[in-house]
Write a protein that holds these residues in place. Structure first.
Motif, PDB file in Angstrom:
ATOM      1  N   ASP A   1      40.776  78.638  94.491  1.00 32.66           N
ATOM      2  CA  ASP A   1      40.744  77.670  95.577  1.00 32.66           C
ATOM      3  C   ASP A   1      39.692  78.144  96.575  1.00 32.66           C
TER       4      ASP A   1
ATOM      5  N   THR B   1      44.097  71.081 108.003  1.00 34.23           N
ATOM      6  CA  THR B   1      43.590  69.709 108.053  1.00 34.23           C
ATOM      7  C   THR B   1      43.676  68.999 106.713  1.00 34.23           C
ATOM      8  N   THR B   2      44.013  69.732 105.653  1.00 30.84           N
ATOM      9  CA  THR B   2      44.167  69.148 104.316  1.00 30.84           C
ATOM     10  C   THR B   2      45.649  68.992 104.019  1.00 30.84           C
ATOM     11  N   SER B   3      46.082  67.775 103.724  1.00 29.59           N
ATOM     12  CA  SER B   3      47.489  67.572 103.377  1.00 29.59           C
ATOM     13  C   SER B   3      47.716  67.976 101.925  1.00 29.59           C
TER      14      SER B   3
ATOM     15  N   HIS C   1      53.572  70.596 106.643  1.00 35.87           N
ATOM     16  CA  HIS C   1      52.508  71.378 107.280  1.00 35.87           C
ATOM     17  C   HIS C   1      52.970  72.770 107.666  1.00 35.87           C
TER      18      HIS C   1
ATOM     19  N   SER D   1      40.882  74.157 106.232  1.00 42.94           N
ATOM     20  CA  SER D   1      40.927  73.163 105.165  1.00 42.94           C
ATOM     21  C   SER D   1      40.891  73.893 103.830  1.00 42.94           C
TER      22      SER D   1
ATOM     23  N   GLU E   1      39.996  73.417  99.539  1.00 44.51           N
ATOM     24  CA  GLU E   1      39.549  72.722  98.333  1.00 44.51           C
ATOM     25  C   GLU E   1      40.384  73.284  97.196  1.00 44.51           C
ATOM     26  N   LYS E   2      41.347  72.484  96.740  1.00 40.76           N
ATOM     27  CA  LYS E   2      42.390  72.981  95.844  1.00 40.76           C
ATOM     28  C   LYS E   2      41.995  72.810  94.380  1.00 40.76           C
TER      29      LYS E   2
END
Length: 286
Positions: free
Chosen positions: A44, A59-61, A67, A92, A94-95
């Motif tokens: 990730d 900021t990324t759900s 949360h 944030s 990036e998954k």
């Protein structure tokens, strides 16, 4: 005024359990383990922006995770409280790593938060201190903080760096989730493997490595059993952690890629390189 630090983007790598032996059960219900953690280059990526108002914001759900329950947020708040800093961060992600796949994604995310914010907030805390903070978040967090493939004992927190071979891996996710508590509570789970030394584990090598959770997981989850049996036709296959992901090692990237392309016709599959040093260490210049 000092210049505002630039946004920081860092990897959060996955791990594989090359072997996992369960050698006992403690009175508190936790299991005593012996395992070899290997870092792989499947990651990730987390990005951090400094905030002066002390707010911690993801900021990324992420589906199914509130949360404030997310390990990313919990790690940031734990470090903030322990250090006494008044700074905050917007984070944030990036998954790429599947949630609940046995690759340590959540723990790795937490470790990257601890190390990333330690740098962004200029706290100067040692890896040993960060690992101690991380242990309260999860038993796998310290190995990602320390950033080395390792022999682990206890619940996985007693770490000794280990130099492992670095093959190419095919990693398969069969598309289901495994309940780790259910596996560890299963009465048929092997809990009495004889303890061995790190030297014995490394000398014995791949031929003697196994995962004591595998038989129980295969019995409970036929889709994982199917994927393990399929991958075993190409190379010796093994579960990582309690799954759901499984893997096999190959000598070349080309051989791994060929098998991964076949696997992708039925499941989600990746090719990843085994590492002994985390790319997070490299990114931070550690």
């Amino acid at each position: 005024m000092p210049a505002t630090p630039r946004p920081l983007t860092l990897p959060a790598p996955a791990k594989l359990n090359r072997m996992l032996h369960i050698v006992g059960r403690r009175q508190d219900g936790y299991h005593e383990l012996q395992t070899l953690f290997q870092i792989i280059d499947l990651c990730d990526y987390l990005s951090f922006n400094l905030r002066q108002d002390g707010v911690i914001e993801l900021t990324t759900s992420m589906d199914g995770v509130a949360h404030d329950d997310n390990l990313i947020v919990r790690a940031a708040k734990r470090l903030q409280q322990a250090s006494g800093t008044h700074l905050g961060a917007s984070i944030s992600i990036e998954k790429h790593l599947p949630m609940g796949g046995g690759l340590g994604g959540g723990s790795s995310n937490a470790a990257t938060v601890l190390k990333g914010l330690n740098q962004l907030w200029q706290l100067g805390l040692s890896d040993a201190t960060l690992a101690e903070l991380g242990l309260a978040l999860g038993a796998d967090v310290p190995v990602f903080v320390l950033g080395k493939s390792a022999w682990a004992e206890g619940v996985g927190e007693k770490l000794t760096p280990a130099t492992l071979d670095t093959p190419w891996f095919v990693v398969i996710h069969p598309g289901i989730s495994v309940s780790t508590p259910a596996i560890f509570q299963d009465p048929e789970l092997t809990r009495d493997s004889l303890p061995i030394t790190m030297a014995r584990a490394l000398q014995g090598g791949v031929a003697e490595w196994r995962n004591d959770c595998e038989a129980t997981v295969k019995k409970r989850y036929p889709r994982i059993a199917e994927a393990l049996d399929w991958l075993a036709q190409h190379a010796p296959s093994r579960l990582t952690g309690t799954g759901a992901c499984l893997f096999a090692a190959f000598e070349s990237q080309e051989a791994a890629q060929t098998v991964a392309e076949l696997a992708n016709q039925r499941w989600q599959a990746w090719v990843a390189r085994g590492l002994n040093t985390s790319p997070l260490q490299d990114a931070l210049g550690c």
